[in-house]
Write an enzyme that holds these catalytic residues in place. Structure first.
Site, PDB file in Angstrom:
ATOM      1  N   ARG A  19     -50.508  -6.036  -3.459  1.00 56.60           N
ATOM      2  CA  ARG A  19     -49.275  -6.240  -2.679  1.00 56.60           C
ATOM      3  C   ARG A  19     -48.057  -6.513  -3.563  1.00 56.60           C
ATOM      4  NH1 ARG A  19     -49.720  -7.582   3.069  1.00 56.60           N
ATOM      5  NH2 ARG A  19     -51.358  -6.187   3.743  1.00 56.60           N
ATOM      6  N   ASP A  58     -50.148   1.977   3.805  1.00 52.73           N
ATOM      7  CA  ASP A  58     -50.976   0.953   4.433  1.00 52.73           C
ATOM      8  C   ASP A  58     -52.341   1.545   4.765  1.00 52.73           C
ATOM      9  OD1 ASP A  58     -50.558  -1.960   5.527  1.00 52.73           O
ATOM     10  OD2 ASP A  58     -51.878  -0.931   6.924  1.00 52.73           O
ATOM     11  N   ARG A  96     -36.449  -2.145   2.825  1.00 49.56           N
ATOM     12  CA  ARG A  96     -37.178  -2.274   4.097  1.00 49.56           C
ATOM     13  C   ARG A  96     -36.191  -2.310   5.267  1.00 49.56           C
ATOM     14  NH1 ARG A  96     -39.511  -3.519   8.256  1.00 49.56           N
ATOM     15  NH2 ARG A  96     -41.275  -4.911   8.538  1.00 49.56           N
ATOM     16  N   TYR A 114     -59.896  -3.308  12.543  1.00 49.54           N
ATOM     17  CA  TYR A 114     -58.589  -3.185  13.221  1.00 49.54           C
ATOM     18  C   TYR A 114     -58.661  -2.187  14.377  1.00 49.54           C
ATOM     19  CZ  TYR A 114     -56.634  -5.851   9.353  1.00 49.54           C
ATOM     20  OH  TYR A 114     -56.366  -6.843   8.446  1.00 49.54           O
ATOM     21  N   ARG A 160     -42.535  -8.384   0.346  1.00 49.31           N
ATOM     22  CA  ARG A 160     -41.434  -9.232   0.815  1.00 49.31           C
ATOM     23  C   ARG A 160     -40.995 -10.321  -0.142  1.00 49.31           C
ATOM     24  NH1 ARG A 160     -44.369  -9.966   6.462  1.00 49.31           N
ATOM     25  NH2 ARG A 160     -46.016  -9.891   4.928  1.00 49.31           N
TER      26      ARG A 160
HETATM   27  O1  CP3 Z   1     -50.432  -3.465  -2.720  1.00 50.94           O
HETATM   28  C1  CP3 Z   1     -49.363  -2.859  -2.530  1.00 50.94           C
HETATM   29  O2  CP3 Z   1     -48.251  -3.283  -2.942  1.00 50.94           O
HETATM   30  C2  CP3 Z   1     -49.397  -1.507  -1.850  1.00 50.94           C
HETATM   31  C3  CP3 Z   1     -49.121  -1.490  -0.452  1.00 50.94           C
HETATM   32  C4  CP3 Z   1     -50.109  -2.046   0.544  1.00 50.94           C
HETATM   33  C5  CP3 Z   1     -49.699  -2.590   1.787  1.00 50.94           C
HETATM   34  N1  CP3 Z   1     -50.809  -2.851   2.529  1.00 50.94           N
HETATM   35  C6  CP3 Z   1     -48.302  -2.782   2.182  1.00 50.94           C
HETATM   36  C7  CP3 Z   1     -47.995  -3.692   3.293  1.00 50.94           C
HETATM   37  C8  CP3 Z   1     -51.509  -2.067   0.536  1.00 50.94           C
HETATM   38  C9  CP3 Z   1     -52.471  -1.668  -0.570  1.00 50.94           C
HETATM   39  C10 CP3 Z   1     -51.923  -2.564   1.811  1.00 50.94           C
HETATM   40  C11 CP3 Z   1     -53.344  -2.691   2.209  1.00 50.94           C
HETATM   41  C12 CP3 Z   1     -53.681  -3.378   3.460  1.00 50.94           C
HETATM   42  N2  CP3 Z   1     -53.023  -3.303   4.658  1.00 50.94           N
HETATM   43  C13 CP3 Z   1     -54.839  -4.145   3.637  1.00 50.94           C
HETATM   44  C14 CP3 Z   1     -55.920  -4.384   2.599  1.00 50.94           C
HETATM   45  C15 CP3 Z   1     -55.503  -5.354   1.564  1.00 50.94           C
HETATM   46  C16 CP3 Z   1     -55.213  -6.738   2.051  1.00 50.94           C
HETATM   47  O3  CP3 Z   1     -54.081  -7.189   1.807  1.00 50.94           O
HETATM   48  O4  CP3 Z   1     -56.093  -7.362   2.645  1.00 50.94           O
HETATM   49  C17 CP3 Z   1     -54.846  -4.609   4.972  1.00 50.94           C
HETATM   50  C18 CP3 Z   1     -55.888  -5.492   5.610  1.00 50.94           C
HETATM   51  C19 CP3 Z   1     -53.689  -4.056   5.615  1.00 50.94           C
HETATM   52  C20 CP3 Z   1     -53.302  -4.195   7.036  1.00 50.94           C
HETATM   53  C21 CP3 Z   1     -51.992  -4.854   7.199  1.00 50.94           C
HETATM   54  N3  CP3 Z   1     -50.792  -4.355   6.737  1.00 50.94           N
HETATM   55  C22 CP3 Z   1     -51.722  -6.078   7.871  1.00 50.94           C
HETATM   56  C23 CP3 Z   1     -52.774  -6.953   8.526  1.00 50.94           C
HETATM   57  C24 CP3 Z   1     -50.347  -6.294   7.785  1.00 50.94           C
HETATM   58  C25 CP3 Z   1     -49.554  -7.412   8.437  1.00 50.94           C
HETATM   59  C26 CP3 Z   1     -49.625  -8.680   7.656  1.00 50.94           C
HETATM   60  C27 CP3 Z   1     -48.488  -8.787   6.687  1.00 50.94           C
HETATM   61  O5  CP3 Z   1     -48.734  -9.119   5.503  1.00 50.94           O
HETATM   62  O6  CP3 Z   1     -47.353  -8.586   7.119  1.00 50.94           O
HETATM   63  C28 CP3 Z   1     -49.790  -5.231   7.033  1.00 50.94           C
HETATM   64  C29 CP3 Z   1     -48.363  -5.056   6.697  1.00 50.94           C
HETATM   65  C30 CP3 Z   1     -47.997  -4.699   5.299  1.00 50.94           C
HETATM   66  N4  CP3 Z   1     -48.656  -3.813   4.488  1.00 50.94           N
HETATM   67  C31 CP3 Z   1     -46.854  -5.189   4.592  1.00 50.94           C
HETATM   68  C32 CP3 Z   1     -46.850  -4.554   3.334  1.00 50.94           C
HETATM   69  C33 CP3 Z   1     -45.827  -4.698   2.248  1.00 50.94           C
HETATM   70  C34 CP3 Z   1     -45.811  -6.142   5.154  1.00 50.94           C
HETATM   71  C35 CP3 Z   1     -44.892  -5.345   6.031  1.00 50.94           C
HETATM   72  C36 CP3 Z   1     -43.446  -5.759   5.955  1.00 50.94           C
HETATM   73  O7  CP3 Z   1     -42.725  -5.312   5.043  1.00 50.94           O
HETATM   74  O8  CP3 Z   1     -43.030  -6.491   6.835  1.00 50.94           O
END
Ligand code: CP3
Length: 347
Positions: free
Chosen positions: A29, A79, A42, A155, A33
């Site tokens: 990640r 994602d 964003r 999910y 943010r």
């Molecule tokens: O790692 C990176 O920088 C690459 C991008 C990336 C994102 N999600 C961007 C993201 C990667 C590799 C993921 C994987 C992901 N997504 C996983 C597996 C890894 C982990 O963190 O457990 C999972 C379970 C998800 C599903 C997901 N995406 C959820 C549950 C959420 C909401 C929770 C949250 O943190 O907001 C997301 C959103 C998400 N994916 C964001 C980002 C940067 C936040 C969105 C925003 O900008 O508001």
């Protein structure tokens, strides 16, 4: 992948089982943010998914943390939940609420999935990969990814994030054959998706199994190890020697069987895994990636220093990709990331 690129990129050398004096570093990640430049893009993009499907902006946020911190890898900005979209499910990210999907509580819902993957969903993501690749220097590795079938299924079944993944576990207990059909669809889709990313320019792919830790040993074998093994084999059938990192979060005692059965080049560990065991049992076979507690990074100061030193002492003597044990938390100060990197790079 040619020998020259293997020679110049620290992450590829570590995945080839070479130890680096200073371990290569990136963070799960890392585009997100906690970075003001991410929040600015964003806002411009609109919704989170609009950003994921906009190759110009997605490439920009992929590169932001690499520019700021000099990480050894860029990870594609996307994602794991684009996979259900490619299978025809509606996916939304509501502000402050996380993902929302139409739930699938039994096997009857399987008939609603598309027969074959909707390639349009992935086209712009492959374009992002190609754009990022064209802008990376010769030392930085481009990592693509997908969610592991079990984690994506949690999910798809619940329709949202859940604390204990109970809906998917119940589905699997009540109807293992039907649940297995969903997992099989995700295995096939993941092979196609990862091959597409590798062909577009990704040099490594990571399989995120964020919720593997809730499975019993028997379920772990069936829903985490076996599907991952099929994905690794399926990808390498089309791209021989493809470099693959597995991240079965919470694997604990199942980490070794996971490594042996799946054939991944590296295993990502969370911070609950004993580091001395990783050094004794895992690193003689594969590279290890991890495993700083994201809360230690948020805490900073001496707690962070101790955590970094512990990872380095236990794991840097063998092939290691320095990383967190899970994604960086949004309130983490940038100064803490800088402090961690300075300490890793000082040896
Ligand atoms: O790692 C990176 O920088 C690459 C991008 C990336 C994102 N999600 C961007 C993201 C990667 C590799 C993921 C994987 C992901 N997504 C996983 C597996 C890894 C982990 O963190 O457990 C999972 C379970 C998800 C599903 C997901 N995406 C959820 C549950 C959420 C909401 C929770 C949250 O943190 O907001 C997301 C959103 C998400 N994916 C964001 C980002 C940067 C936040 C969105 C925003 O900008 O508001």
């Amino acid at each position: 992948m040619n020998a020259a690129s293997l020679g110049t990129k620290p992450i590829l050398r570590v995945l080839g089982r070479e130890r680096e004096e200073t371990p290569p570093v990136w963070m799960m990640r890392q585009a997100g943010r906690y970075l003001p430049e991410y929040r600015a893009v964003r806002e411009k993009a609109g919704g989170f998914l609009d950003l994921c499907f906009n190759p110009e902006l997605a490439a920009e946020v992929t590169l932001q943390p690499v520019r700021r911190f000099g990480f050894d890898a860029a990870i594609l900005f996307s994602d794991i939940l684009v996979m259900p979209m490619a299978l025809g499910r509606k996916v939304e990210f509501l502000a402050g609420e996380g993902p929302k999907l139409e739930p699938m509580t039994d096997a009857a819902a399987l008939s609603q999935l598309l027969e074959t993957i909707d390639g349009k969903v992935f086209a712009s993501i492959y374009e992002t990969v190609a754009r990022v690749k064209s802008q990376l220097d010769s030392k930085t590795t481009l990592i693509g990814f997908c969610g592991a079938p079990w984690t994506v299924a949690t999910y798809m079944v619940a329709g949202e994030a859940t604390p204990d993944q109970a809906p998917a576990r119940l589905f699997a207990l009540r109807d293992p054959v039907g649940f297995g059909r969903l997992i099989d669809r995700l295995v096939d889709g993941s092979i196609e998706y990862l091959v597409g990313q590798l062909k577009a320019g990704a040099e490594v792919v990571q399989i995120f199994d964020t919720w593997a830790g809730v499975l019993s040993p028997e379920q772990f074998d069936r829903w985490c190890i076996q599907p991952t093994e099929k994905i690794v084999a399926g990808v390498r059938q089309q791209i021989p020697g493809a470099k693959i990192i597995g991240f079965p979060r919470g694997a604990n005692a199942m980490a070794l069987p996971y490594v042996v059965a799946t054939g991944v080049d590296a295993i990502g560990l969370d911070w609950t895994f004993p580091r001395s065991l990783a050094a004794d049992m895992l690193q003689p076979r594969v590279a290890v990636q991890g495993n700083v507690d994201p809360l230690a990074l948020l805490a900073g100061g001496e707690a962070l220093d101790r955590e970094v030193d512990d990872v380095m002492t236990a794991l840097a003597g063998q092939p290691l990709i320095f990383n967190l044990g899970h994604g960086i938390l949004p309130p983490t100060p940038i100064a803490h990331v800088e402090r961690m990197l300075k300490r890793v790079r000082a040896g």
